[in-house]
Design a protein around this motif. Structure first.
Motif, PDB file in Angstrom:
ATOM      1  N   LEU A 139      -3.142   1.009  -5.722  1.00 24.96           N
ATOM      2  CA  LEU A 139      -2.919   0.812  -7.224  1.00 24.96           C
ATOM      3  C   LEU A 139      -1.950   1.065  -7.673  1.00 24.96           C
ATOM      4  CD1 LEU A 139      -6.456   1.299  -9.140  1.00 24.96           C
ATOM      5  CD2 LEU A 139      -5.152  -0.751  -8.459  1.00 24.96           C
ATOM      6  N   GLU A 140      -1.623   2.459  -7.592  1.00 26.83           N
ATOM      7  CA  GLU A 140      -0.145   3.266  -7.200  1.00 26.83           C
ATOM      8  C   GLU A 140       0.389   4.140  -5.848  1.00 26.83           C
ATOM      9  OE1 GLU A 140      -1.098   5.843 -10.348  1.00 26.83           O
ATOM     10  OE2 GLU A 140      -1.900   4.397 -11.646  1.00 26.83           O
ATOM     11  N   GLY A 141       1.813   4.254  -6.225  1.00 28.63           N
ATOM     12  CA  GLY A 141       1.820   5.068  -4.480  1.00 28.63           C
ATOM     13  C   GLY A 141       1.902   4.376  -3.436  1.00 28.63           C
ATOM     14  N   GLU A 142       2.250   4.744  -2.289  1.00 27.40           N
ATOM     15  CA  GLU A 142       2.508   4.139  -1.140  1.00 27.40           C
ATOM     16  C   GLU A 142       0.860   5.139  -0.118  1.00 27.40           C
ATOM     17  OE1 GLU A 142       6.634   4.561   0.414  1.00 27.40           O
ATOM     18  OE2 GLU A 142       7.196   3.523  -1.453  1.00 27.40           O
ATOM     19  N   LEU A 143       0.731   4.079   0.758  1.00 30.43           N
ATOM     20  CA  LEU A 143      -0.041   4.280   2.091  1.00 30.43           C
ATOM     21  C   LEU A 143       0.169   4.110   3.763  1.00 30.43           C
ATOM     22  CD1 LEU A 143      -3.678   4.683   0.690  1.00 30.43           C
ATOM     23  CD2 LEU A 143      -2.368   6.634   0.409  1.00 30.43           C
ATOM     24  N   ASP A 144       0.121   4.711   4.524  1.00 23.93           N
ATOM     25  CA  ASP A 144       0.092   4.145   6.018  1.00 23.93           C
ATOM     26  C   ASP A 144      -1.057   3.685   6.054  1.00 23.93           C
ATOM     27  OD1 ASP A 144       2.955   4.548   5.723  1.00 23.93           O
ATOM     28  OD2 ASP A 144       2.717   6.420   6.992  1.00 23.93           O
ATOM     29  N   VAL A 197       0.789  -0.223  12.258  1.00 16.76           N
ATOM     30  CA  VAL A 197       0.817   0.233  10.930  1.00 16.76           C
ATOM     31  C   VAL A 197       1.668   0.181   9.982  1.00 16.76           C
ATOM     32  CG1 VAL A 197       1.202   2.697   9.941  1.00 16.76           C
ATOM     33  CG2 VAL A 197      -0.385   2.392  11.981  1.00 16.76           C
ATOM     34  N   VAL A 198       1.273  -0.305   8.768  1.00 19.71           N
ATOM     35  CA  VAL A 198       2.154  -0.637   7.671  1.00 19.71           C
ATOM     36  C   VAL A 198       2.231   0.013   6.825  1.00 19.71           C
ATOM     37  CG1 VAL A 198       2.294  -3.343   8.254  1.00 19.71           C
ATOM     38  CG2 VAL A 198       0.480  -2.238   6.570  1.00 19.71           C
ATOM     39  N   ARG A 199       3.209   0.393   5.579  1.00 26.14           N
ATOM     40  CA  ARG A 199       3.365   1.195   4.205  1.00 26.14           C
ATOM     41  C   ARG A 199       2.880   0.467   3.730  1.00 26.14           C
ATOM     42  NH1 ARG A 199       6.019   5.648   2.914  1.00 26.14           N
ATOM     43  NH2 ARG A 199       5.403   6.623   5.246  1.00 26.14           N
ATOM     44  N   ALA A 200       1.650   0.596   2.421  1.00 26.85           N
ATOM     45  CA  ALA A 200       0.777  -0.060   1.869  1.00 26.85           C
ATOM     46  C   ALA A 200       1.546   0.139   0.492  1.00 26.85           C
ATOM     47  CB  ALA A 200      -0.726  -0.490   2.072  1.00 26.85           C
ATOM     48  N   THR A 201       1.633  -0.842  -0.689  1.00 22.47           N
ATOM     49  CA  THR A 201       2.576  -0.416  -2.089  1.00 22.47           C
ATOM     50  C   THR A 201       1.515  -0.730  -2.686  1.00 22.47           C
ATOM     51  OG1 THR A 201       3.626  -2.204  -1.701  1.00 22.47           O
ATOM     52  CG2 THR A 201       4.888  -0.300  -0.854  1.00 22.47           C
ATOM     53  N   PRO A 202       2.187  -0.964  -4.152  1.00 20.16           N
ATOM     54  CA  PRO A 202       0.656  -1.187  -4.835  1.00 20.16           C
ATOM     55  C   PRO A 202       0.629  -2.424  -4.796  1.00 20.16           C
ATOM     56  CG  PRO A 202       1.589  -0.049  -5.983  1.00 20.16           C
ATOM     57  CD  PRO A 202       3.129   0.004  -5.357  1.00 20.16           C
ATOM     58  N   GLY A 203      -0.498  -3.585  -5.085  1.00 29.54           N
ATOM     59  CA  GLY A 203      -1.179  -4.739  -4.485  1.00 29.54           C
ATOM     60  C   GLY A 203      -1.600  -5.024  -3.889  1.00 29.54           C
ATOM     61  N   ALA A 216      -1.162   8.866  -4.211  1.00 28.60           N
ATOM     62  CA  ALA A 216      -1.498   7.241  -4.122  1.00 28.60           C
ATOM     63  C   ALA A 216      -3.276   7.002  -5.319  1.00 28.60           C
ATOM     64  CB  ALA A 216      -1.916   6.852  -3.047  1.00 28.60           C
ATOM     65  N   LYS A 217      -3.631   5.510  -5.577  1.00 25.52           N
ATOM     66  CA  LYS A 217      -4.554   5.596  -5.860  1.00 25.52           C
ATOM     67  C   LYS A 217      -4.816   4.177  -5.542  1.00 25.52           C
ATOM     68  CE  LYS A 217      -5.407   6.186 -10.600  1.00 25.52           C
ATOM     69  NZ  LYS A 217      -5.873   6.145 -12.142  1.00 25.52           N
ATOM     70  N   MET A 218      -6.509   4.221  -5.180  1.00 25.93           N
ATOM     71  CA  MET A 218      -6.475   2.733  -4.736  1.00 25.93           C
ATOM     72  C   MET A 218      -7.928   2.889  -5.378  1.00 25.93           C
ATOM     73  SD  MET A 218      -7.455   3.514  -0.926  1.00 25.93           S
ATOM     74  CE  MET A 218      -8.995   4.929  -0.381  1.00 25.93           C
ATOM     75  N   PHE A 219      -8.040   1.557  -5.046  1.00 23.17           N
ATOM     76  CA  PHE A 219      -9.846   0.668  -5.625  1.00 23.17           C
ATOM     77  C   PHE A 219     -10.268   1.145  -4.071  1.00 23.17           C
ATOM     78  CE2 PHE A 219     -12.118  -2.789  -5.224  1.00 23.17           C
ATOM     79  CZ  PHE A 219     -13.108  -3.572  -6.811  1.00 23.17           C
ATOM     80  N   PHE A 220     -11.419   0.661  -3.593  1.00 18.64           N
ATOM     81  CA  PHE A 220     -12.149   0.757  -2.640  1.00 18.64           C
ATOM     82  C   PHE A 220     -13.176   0.774  -2.732  1.00 18.64           C
ATOM     83  CE2 PHE A 220     -14.725   3.782   0.557  1.00 18.64           C
ATOM     84  CZ  PHE A 220     -14.452   3.105   1.372  1.00 18.64           C
ATOM     85  N   GLN A 221     -13.640  -0.592  -1.842  1.00 15.55           N
ATOM     86  CA  GLN A 221     -15.377  -1.092  -2.192  1.00 15.55           C
ATOM     87  C   GLN A 221     -15.581  -0.539  -0.409  1.00 15.55           C
ATOM     88  OE1 GLN A 221     -15.637  -5.262  -3.490  1.00 15.55           O
ATOM     89  NE2 GLN A 221     -16.675  -4.282  -4.967  1.00 15.55           N
ATOM     90  N   ALA A 222     -16.817   0.006  -0.881  1.00 20.00           N
ATOM     91  CA  ALA A 222     -18.252  -0.524   1.178  1.00 20.00           C
ATOM     92  C   ALA A 222     -18.656  -1.043   0.497  1.00 20.00           C
ATOM     93  CB  ALA A 222     -18.187   0.968   1.291  1.00 20.00           C
ATOM     94  N   SER A 223     -19.274  -2.028   1.475  1.00 20.74           N
ATOM     95  CA  SER A 223     -20.477  -2.688   1.057  1.00 20.74           C
ATOM     96  C   SER A 223     -21.491  -2.085   3.434  1.00 20.74           C
ATOM     97  CB  SER A 223     -20.199  -4.142   1.541  1.00 20.74           C
ATOM     98  OG  SER A 223     -21.552  -3.853   1.405  1.00 20.74           O
ATOM     99  N   PRO A 224     -22.839  -1.868   3.149  1.00 24.45           N
ATOM    100  CA  PRO A 224     -23.367  -1.962   1.966  1.00 24.45           C
ATOM    101  C   PRO A 224     -23.628  -1.026   0.973  1.00 24.45           C
ATOM    102  CG  PRO A 224     -24.666  -1.873   4.239  1.00 24.45           C
ATOM    103  CD  PRO A 224     -23.541  -2.057   4.424  1.00 24.45           C
TER     104      PRO A 224
END
Length: 173
Positions: free
Chosen positions: A64-69, A94-100, A121-129
């Motif tokens: 969502l915001e910032g950057e993550l490897d 490995v990639v540098r992930a940016t918003p979106g 950095a901020k991310m939306f995270f979903q884990a199943s189950p």
């Protein structure tokens, strides 16, 4: 909640668990969904979750915001210390992930994320189950609550409990 009612979580709402290493807001839990637990995660500068793999869980990350490897592939060689230099047989790196950026991790796929920048950095995270990751976050953040060098033995035992095979160490400043 009945079968005819949904769940609406306004911005800024949800149960928060936090430690110097991470700030996690529970948005959707196993009590609301049979499909997945959903979180908003603030990743501080210097945090590295360490490469790991699940045999049962599937995960989705959306920056969502910032950057993550980020890493989401099986490397040619699983070196025990630094996943940032891994490469797959197909040439993935490995990639540098940016918003979106969206990262989907199926069961059995090694993955990791780290914040190499000086800003959160901020991310939306979903884990199943659900609810494994909910319980994992609660217990992990309790271990990390006081800052300083993480108790790797306690984290290793916790991860084994929740279907997480740790491949490289968790680190944070």
């Amino acid at each position: 909640m009945t079968a005819t009612e949904g769940l609406l979580v306004p911005p800024g709402h949800g149960r928060v668990v936090e430690a110097p290493a991470q700030h996690v807001t529970f948005k959707v839990t196993g009590s609301h969904s049979r499909m997945a637990s959903t979180f908003e995660v603030i990743v501080p500068p210097g945090f590295d979750v360490g490469a790991h793999v699940h045999t049962r869980s599937e995960e989705l990350f959306y920056v969502l915001e910032g950057e993550l490897d980020v890493l989401a592939f099986e490397p040619r060689v699983r070196t025990p210390d630094n996943w940032r230099h891994w490469e797959s047989d197909a040439g993935s790196r490995v990639v540098r992930a940016t918003p979106g950026t969206v990262i989907v991790v199926p069961p059995g796929c090694p993955h990791a994320f780290a914040n190499p920048t000086d800003s959160p950095a901020k991310m939306f995270f979903q884990a199943s189950p659900p609810p494994d990751h909910e319980r994992y976050f609660e217990e992990l953040l309790e271990i990390l609550r006081y800052g300083g060098e993480p108790d790797h033995t306690a984290i290793e035992a916790l991860r084994a409990k929740y279907d997480i095979e740790q491949l490289t160490p968790l680190r944070h400043r």
